[in-house]
Design an enzyme around this catalytic site. Structure first.
Site, PDB file in Angstrom:
ATOM      1  N   GLN A   1      29.378  70.996  -1.747  1.00  0.00           N
ATOM      2  CA  GLN A   1      30.774  70.527  -1.420  1.00  0.00           C
ATOM      3  C   GLN A   1      31.180  69.248  -1.768  1.00  0.00           C
ATOM      4  O   GLN A   1      30.067  68.283  -1.613  1.00  0.00           O
ATOM      5  CB  GLN A   1      30.914  70.782   0.325  1.00  0.00           C
ATOM      6  CG  GLN A   1      31.023  72.228   0.704  1.00  0.00           C
ATOM      7  CD  GLN A   1      32.230  72.963   0.420  1.00  0.00           C
ATOM      8  OE1 GLN A   1      33.266  72.312  -0.357  1.00  0.00           O
ATOM      9  NE2 GLN A   1      32.369  74.242   0.922  1.00  0.00           N
TER      10      GLN A   1
ATOM     11  N   TYR B   1      25.900  84.472  -0.448  1.00  0.00           N
ATOM     12  CA  TYR B   1      26.474  83.526  -1.500  1.00  0.00           C
ATOM     13  C   TYR B   1      26.248  81.997  -0.790  1.00  0.00           C
ATOM     14  O   TYR B   1      26.824  81.041  -0.753  1.00  0.00           O
ATOM     15  CB  TYR B   1      27.972  83.457  -1.440  1.00  0.00           C
ATOM     16  CG  TYR B   1      28.733  84.912  -1.578  1.00  0.00           C
ATOM     17  CD1 TYR B   1      28.818  85.394  -2.769  1.00  0.00           C
ATOM     18  CD2 TYR B   1      28.942  85.630  -0.177  1.00  0.00           C
ATOM     19  CE1 TYR B   1      29.340  86.630  -2.889  1.00  0.00           C
ATOM     20  CE2 TYR B   1      29.366  86.985  -0.445  1.00  0.00           C
ATOM     21  CZ  TYR B   1      29.584  87.527  -1.580  1.00  0.00           C
ATOM     22  OH  TYR B   1      30.147  88.570  -1.983  1.00  0.00           O
TER      23      TYR B   1
ATOM     24  N   GLU C   1      21.926  84.718  -3.033  1.00  0.00           N
ATOM     25  CA  GLU C   1      22.420  83.836  -4.145  1.00  0.00           C
ATOM     26  C   GLU C   1      22.224  84.415  -5.628  1.00  0.00           C
ATOM     27  O   GLU C   1      21.187  84.631  -5.939  1.00  0.00           O
ATOM     28  CB  GLU C   1      22.161  82.372  -4.134  1.00  0.00           C
ATOM     29  CG  GLU C   1      22.709  81.396  -5.058  1.00  0.00           C
ATOM     30  CD  GLU C   1      24.058  81.462  -5.210  1.00  0.00           C
ATOM     31  OE1 GLU C   1      24.821  81.480  -6.356  1.00  0.00           O
ATOM     32  OE2 GLU C   1      24.754  81.378  -3.960  1.00  0.00           O
TER      33      GLU C   1
ATOM     34  N   ASP D   1      30.120  82.854   2.321  1.00  0.00           N
ATOM     35  CA  ASP D   1      30.655  81.770   1.663  1.00  0.00           C
ATOM     36  C   ASP D   1      30.974  82.097   0.255  1.00  0.00           C
ATOM     37  O   ASP D   1      30.200  81.390  -0.581  1.00  0.00           O
ATOM     38  CB  ASP D   1      29.745  80.437   2.046  1.00  0.00           C
ATOM     39  CG  ASP D   1      30.652  79.248   1.351  1.00  0.00           C
ATOM     40  OD1 ASP D   1      31.776  79.373   1.271  1.00  0.00           O
ATOM     41  OD2 ASP D   1      29.780  78.147   1.290  1.00  0.00           O
TER      42      ASP D   1
ATOM     43  N   CYS E   1      37.559  79.285   0.614  1.00  0.00           N
ATOM     44  CA  CYS E   1      38.385  78.230  -0.250  1.00  0.00           C
ATOM     45  C   CYS E   1      39.564  78.683  -0.572  1.00  0.00           C
ATOM     46  O   CYS E   1      40.231  77.759  -1.425  1.00  0.00           O
ATOM     47  CB  CYS E   1      37.288  77.519  -1.117  1.00  0.00           C
ATOM     48  SG  CYS E   1      36.946  78.646  -2.666  1.00  0.00           S
TER      49      CYS E   1
END
Length: 440
Positions: free
Chosen positions: A276, A305, A326, A369, A396
């Site tokens: 981020q 994720y 991931e 995420d 997002c």
């Protein structure tokens, strides 16, 4: 091209504002602020809408402000900078409510009740820990600067007020160093990434380009002389522009990665890994997720994720075991390093696609995420088969979030109880959301 007199009505989910012309046709207007009366020149006419840019502001909106950066109209990084911060926050929350209504099938009343007040975790300027400089060619010489708004040009700027003010001079120093190094030579660079941490005082410069001859010692020395850099790396990519893959990462000097503190967790992140760009915002995301899930030590957790472990590490502190998935190789390596450094042994780091490598466990709490594309339909189905009591969905993109919440509703197992917008990206239209879903 034609000129239209327009009254700007609202911001869209994008850099443009929205108006309607005298015929009632929707116009997406670059440079407009809700409440403005403007003259705008048409750039494109489509059957159902048109696009235009402001040429003259005839009457200022009460929400129009003068931004602190003189380059906002030529650089593409701050498309909402002329809009007051209070109005930005209101527009972003309204955009989330609108997405849930239009795309998620929620009633206006339900969407309004579901979306919490937007959270502003930091300052509207100087919040970024990362900026990227574009690399272009002008009159035969390499030029390093910011992406120009609406074009592929490069704009040379002395500083970026979005970057943490402690590192105010870094952009100019790196530009100067790279322009000196490149001169009339082609170093095969596409962009230059700068990551800076006020908390750890670490500064990394990442040179993104293609494999080939490269003056490694000279680059490391010049950048070291120009800045108090703690890491210089070269990231080499192959493949077509829209499908780049990492061919290798070279450490040219220093640590070879960048360190940051998120809450109480110390993390190291390699240049290709996502992190981020707003550290105080990341703190808030973690606190919202942990408060929403309230994991306890005898519970099993899942983190899909998971990246380099922003949520994995605090989950591992509170729960009994975490399955962390991931797909991006560099991030998996960073995750393993961060777990080792934190001496956390109750995590199973899994490399691969979340749908294919979905953990064969019965999770009590789950974090997802995903990237902007959101969750694949099969992942929503697999999540709905879990016996979990709660899911935290960090998104997002309001549009894909709304679509995925509709899919969860169709599965009939989990329902959202809150959506909290978090403004990680002031001066832009982007907004992060933390949604908590409970088992019905």
């Amino acid at each position: 091209m034609t000129t239209k007199r327009l009254k700007i009505e609202r911001m869209g989910y994008g850099p443009e504002a929205i108006a309607h012309d005298a015929d009632g046709k929707t116009v997406f207007v670059t440079g407009g602020v809700p409440g403005d009366t403007v003259e705008a020149e048409t750039d494109a006419e489509e059957a159902r809408f048109s696009r235009a840019h402001v040429t003259t502001v005839l009457e200022d909106s009460p929400d129009r402000v003068t931004p602190p950066c003189p380059f906002v109209d030529v650089c593409g990084g701050c498309p909402w900078a002329h809009l007051s911060y209070e109005a930005q926050l209101a527009a972003k929350r309204s955009g989330v409510v609108d997405a849930l209504t239009r795309l998620g099938g929620f009633s206006a009343e339900d969407a309004e009740a579901l979306v919490a007040p937007i959270v502003a975790p930091g300052e509207p300027w100087g919040y970024r820990n990362k900026v990227e400089l574009a690399v272009g060619t002008q009159r035969g010489r390499t030029m390093v600067g910011m992406h120009a708004a609406g074009s592929s040009d490069v704009v040379k700027v002395p500083s970026c007020p979005l970057l943490d003010s402690k590192f105010k001079g870094v952009v100019k120093a790196v530009q100067g160093a790279m322009n000196f190094l490149a001169g009339s030579r082609d170093l095969g660079l596409e962009r230059v990434g700068i990551r800076a941490s006020r908390r750890t005082k670490e500064l990394e410069v990442a040179l993104w380009g293609t494999p080939g001859p490269f003056p490694r010692p000279q680059v490391a020395k010049v950048l070291g002389d120009a800045t108090k850099v703690t890491s210089v790396v070269r990231v080499m990519q192959k493949g077509p522009a829209k499908a780049r893959r990492i061919a290798g990462v070279e450490r040219l000097s220093g640590k070879g990665s960048w360190g940051e503190l998120v809450g109480s967790e110390s993390m190291r992140v390699s240049a290709p890994s996502f992190f981020q760009v707003n550290t105080r915002g990341a703190d808030k995301l973690v606190s919202l997720v942990m408060e929403g899930l309230s994991p306890v030590e005898d519970e099993e957790a899942m983190d899909l994720y998971c990246g380099a472990g922003t949520f994995t590490l605090p989950l591992a502190r509170k729960s009994g075991f975490v399955s962390a998935v991931e797909s991006y190789g560099p991030a998996v390596r960073d995750l393993r390093h961060n777990l080792d450094a934190a001496n956390l042994t109750n995590v199973d780091p899994i490399g691969g696609d979340a749908g294919i490598e979905f953990p064969d466990v019965d999770a009590d709490v789950i974090v997802v995420d995903p990237p902007r594309a959101g969750l694949a339909a099969d992942v929503v189905a697999q999540l709905s088969d879990q016996p979990a009591r709660a899911i935290a969905y960090v998104s997002c993109d309001p549009a894909t979030l709304a679509r995925d919440l509709a899919r969860f509703r169709d599965e009939g197992v989990f329902e959202p109880v809150s959506v909290t917008p978090v403004d990680l990206f002031p001066q832009t239209f982007h907004v992060e959301n933390v949604t908590i879903l409970h088992r019905q």
